[in-house]
Design a protein around this motif. Structure first.
Motif, PDB file in Angstrom:
ATOM      1  N   ALA A 245       0.837  -1.209   0.000  1.00 27.94           N
ATOM      2  CA  ALA A 245       0.000   0.000   0.000  1.00 27.94           C
ATOM      3  C   ALA A 245       0.867   1.251   0.000  1.00 27.94           C
ATOM      4  N   PHE A 246       1.945   1.237   0.770  1.00 28.46           N
ATOM      5  CA  PHE A 246       2.867   2.375   0.806  1.00 28.46           C
ATOM      6  C   PHE A 246       3.519   2.578  -0.561  1.00 28.46           C
TER       7      PHE A 246
ATOM      8  N   GLN B  80       0.956   4.120  -2.941  1.00 26.52           N
ATOM      9  CA  GLN B  80       0.760   5.530  -2.611  1.00 26.52           C
ATOM     10  C   GLN B  80       1.953   6.369  -3.083  1.00 26.52           C
ATOM     11  N   SER B  81       3.159   5.858  -2.888  1.00 33.17           N
ATOM     12  CA  SER B  81       4.351   6.582  -3.332  1.00 33.17           C
ATOM     13  C   SER B  81       4.385   6.712  -4.849  1.00 33.17           C
TER      14      SER B  81
ATOM     15  N   ARG C  97       1.763   6.741  -6.874  1.00 38.38           N
ATOM     16  CA  ARG C  97       0.749   7.723  -7.270  1.00 38.38           C
ATOM     17  C   ARG C  97       1.232   9.135  -7.005  1.00 38.38           C
ATOM     18  N   ARG C  98       1.887   9.333  -5.873  1.00 32.46           N
ATOM     19  CA  ARG C  98       2.399  10.664  -5.545  1.00 32.46           C
ATOM     20  C   ARG C  98       3.479  11.082  -6.534  1.00 32.46           C
TER      21      ARG C  98
ATOM     22  N   SER D 141       1.896  12.275  -9.746  1.00 35.19           N
ATOM     23  CA  SER D 141       1.030  13.443  -9.586  1.00 35.19           C
ATOM     24  C   SER D 141       1.615  14.653 -10.302  1.00 35.19           C
TER      25      SER D 141
END
Length: 133
Positions: A79-80, A83-84, A86-87, A90
């Motif tokens: 999950a981390f 998220q990383s 996706r960030r 961005s």
């Protein structure tokens, strides 16, 4: 879009400055958000491997709580990593030494995304042609 001659000269000057000053180059690299995102992905990959090792070890010695803990570590690390990633993808990444011109700072979570979507919709509504009311 091709660069103008002036922009090409500026880029060449920046490249020469970076080659002459390794301290500046490392400072620019350290403040690059992509560098931090890449490092977070590597840490997450290492934690996934460690979680897998704990899971296998717990299964071999027949200790279910240890195997479950290894699975939880793997799941949290995955999950981390997502998220990383996706960030890192961005478009809200800031330029070194400044900020983007149109973006507002994100307030975090879904509320930040929703408000920016609403802001864009309001801007479109205000900029529509007069005959379409």
């Amino acid at each position: 879009m091709p660069l103008s001659e002036h922009e090409q000269r500026l880029f060449e000057q920046i490249e020469r400055s970076l080659a002459e000053d390794p301290k500046f180059a490392s400072a620019v690299r350290a403040s690059d958000p992509r560098f931090h995102a890449r490092r977070r992905l590597l840490v997450a990959a290492g934690a996934i491997i460690a979680g897998l090792a704990v899971l296998v070890y717990g299964a071999v010695i027949k200790t279910p709580p240890l195997a479950v803990a290894g699975f939880v570590v793997m799941l949290a690390s995955a999950a981390f990593a997502v998220q990383s990633h996706r960030r890192a993808q961005s478009p809200d990444l800031h330029v070194v030494g400044g900020t983007t011109s149109r973006r507002r700072p994100r307030t975090g979570g879904r509320a930040g995304r929703r408000s920016s979507l609403l802001d864009r919709l309001e801007d479109r509504w205000r900029q529509r042609p007069e005959g379409h009311r």
